[in-house]
Design a protein around this motif. Sequence first.
Motif, short mmCIF file in Angstrom:
data_model
loop_
_atom_site.label_atom_id
_atom_site.label_comp_id
_atom_site.label_asym_id
_atom_site.label_seq_id
_atom_site.Cartn_x
_atom_site.Cartn_y
_atom_site.Cartn_z
N GLY A 76 -39.12 -19.90 -1.97
CA GLY A 76 -38.23 -21.02 -2.29
C GLY A 76 -38.62 -21.64 -3.64
N HIS A 117 -42.12 -18.57 3.03
CA HIS A 117 -40.79 -19.05 2.65
C HIS A 117 -40.90 -20.10 1.54
N GLY A 118 -41.85 -21.04 1.71
CA GLY A 118 -42.06 -22.08 0.70
C GLY A 118 -42.33 -21.47 -0.67
N LEU A 151 -34.19 -15.39 -4.23
CA LEU A 151 -33.33 -16.09 -3.27
C LEU A 151 -33.15 -15.27 -1.99
N MET A 210 -34.17 -16.47 1.63
CA MET A 210 -33.22 -16.57 2.75
C MET A 210 -33.73 -15.80 3.98
N ALA A 236 -36.55 -17.74 5.35
CA ALA A 236 -36.02 -19.00 5.91
C ALA A 236 -35.52 -18.73 7.33
N VAL A 278 -32.14 -25.70 -3.06
CA VAL A 278 -33.52 -25.80 -3.57
C VAL A 278 -34.03 -27.25 -3.54
N GLY A 320 -34.69 -28.19 0.03
CA GLY A 320 -35.89 -27.43 0.40
C GLY A 320 -37.14 -28.15 -0.09
N LYS A 321 -37.08 -28.65 -1.31
CA LYS A 321 -38.23 -29.36 -1.89
C LYS A 321 -38.53 -30.63 -1.10
N GLU A 379 -43.64 -19.69 7.33
CA GLU A 379 -43.16 -20.94 6.72
C GLU A 379 -43.72 -21.10 5.30
N TYR A 395 -36.94 -20.34 10.80
CA TYR A 395 -36.06 -20.96 11.81
C TYR A 395 -36.30 -20.30 13.17
N GLU A 437 -43.55 -29.81 5.56
CA GLU A 437 -44.00 -28.59 6.23
C GLU A 437 -44.38 -28.84 7.69
N MET A 484 -38.35 -30.86 2.12
CA MET A 484 -38.81 -30.48 3.46
C MET A 484 -40.27 -30.86 3.65
C1 HEM Z 1 -30.90 -20.52 0.61
C2 HEM Z 1 -31.75 -20.97 1.51
C3 HEM Z 1 -33.01 -21.76 1.19
C4 HEM Z 1 -33.61 -22.05 -0.01
C5 HEM Z 1 -33.19 -21.65 -1.42
C6 HEM Z 1 -34.79 -22.84 0.29
C7 HEM Z 1 -35.66 -23.34 -0.66
C8 HEM Z 1 -36.83 -24.02 -0.37
C9 HEM Z 1 -37.70 -24.63 -1.34
C10 HEM Z 1 -37.49 -24.67 -2.86
C11 HEM Z 1 -38.75 -25.18 -0.67
C12 HEM Z 1 -39.92 -25.97 -1.30
C13 HEM Z 1 -41.14 -25.10 -1.48
C14 HEM Z 1 -42.33 -25.88 -2.04
O1 HEM Z 1 -42.20 -27.06 -2.37
O2 HEM Z 1 -43.43 -25.30 -2.17
C15 HEM Z 1 -38.53 -24.94 0.75
C16 HEM Z 1 -39.38 -25.36 1.74
C17 HEM Z 1 -39.11 -25.27 3.10
N1 HEM Z 1 -37.98 -24.74 3.66
FE1 HEM Z 1 -36.46 -23.82 2.68
N2 HEM Z 1 -34.88 -23.01 1.65
C18 HEM Z 1 -33.80 -22.38 2.23
C19 HEM Z 1 -33.50 -22.34 3.57
C20 HEM Z 1 -34.28 -22.87 4.59
C21 HEM Z 1 -33.94 -22.83 6.00
C22 HEM Z 1 -32.66 -22.22 6.61
C23 HEM Z 1 -34.96 -23.42 6.66
C24 HEM Z 1 -35.01 -23.63 8.17
C25 HEM Z 1 -35.93 -23.15 8.86
C26 HEM Z 1 -35.96 -23.81 5.69
C27 HEM Z 1 -37.18 -24.42 5.95
C28 HEM Z 1 -38.11 -24.83 5.03
C29 HEM Z 1 -39.39 -25.44 5.36
C30 HEM Z 1 -39.92 -25.74 6.77
C31 HEM Z 1 -40.02 -25.71 4.14
C32 HEM Z 1 -41.40 -26.33 3.92
C33 HEM Z 1 -42.35 -25.18 3.70
C34 HEM Z 1 -43.69 -25.58 3.15
O3 HEM Z 1 -43.76 -26.55 2.41
O4 HEM Z 1 -44.67 -24.87 3.45
N3 HEM Z 1 -35.50 -23.48 4.44
N4 HEM Z 1 -37.37 -24.25 0.90
#
Ligand code: HEM
Length: 128
Positions: free
Chosen positions: A60, A56-57, A23, A27, A30, A119, A122-123, A53, A34, A127, A125
């Motif tokens: 995440g 981060h994915g 996590l 963060m 993330a 989470v 995030g899922k 990005e 941003y 890309e 989102m």
């Molecule tokens: C505690 C904070 C966060 C957690 C736990 C989190 C968790 C996740 C998860 C689980 C995914 C899906 C990954 C996948 O399906 O492979 C994801 C994707 C993504 N998140 Fe976050 N996220 C957080 C914060 C943020 C923030 C602040 C942003 C803003 C920029 C962000 C932007 C994205 C983007 C753009 C994706 C798509 C990435 C991709 O698929 O390549 N996330 N996030």
Amino acid sequence: MKIIQPYQPLLLRVVHGLTALFLILAMITAYWTYDVYDGRWGHIPLPKFEEIEGIHGTFGLWTLLIFPTLVFYAFHQGRKRLIQKNTFSNLSHVSKQGWSYHLHRLINTFILFSLTFAVFTGKMMDEK
Ligand code: HEM
């Protein structure tokens, strides 16, 4: 000789530690995502590393995969550390001993809810 028990059982220690590690990495990356792609509320001059990005994915996703184990633990063996029927009534007695334990239970529960939303949104989102 008195045997001292560790504060957290091993399973909780491992699951809790891994969730926290993934996590924190999620963060940090993330924020970097941003900073590179958005920055509408201001930004700090981090390198324009576009691969962040995807990284981060990955973190995440690792968080999403390990988190259900922690939730399962928390709702079973760890349920005493979550919100109880009397939590709110006890929280109103700030001067009483043990007040901070009631606050801790509330915070633990709140964090589990918050991370669930983080989470899953995030899922969702895209890309792009
Ligand atoms: C505690 C904070 C966060 C957690 C736990 C989190 C968790 C996740 C998860 C689980 C995914 C899906 C990954 C996948 O399906 O492979 C994801 C994707 C993504 N998140 Fe976050 N996220 C957080 C914060 C943020 C923030 C602040 C942003 C803003 C920029 C962000 C932007 C994205 C983007 C753009 C994706 C798509 C990435 C991709 O698929 O390549 N996330 N996030």
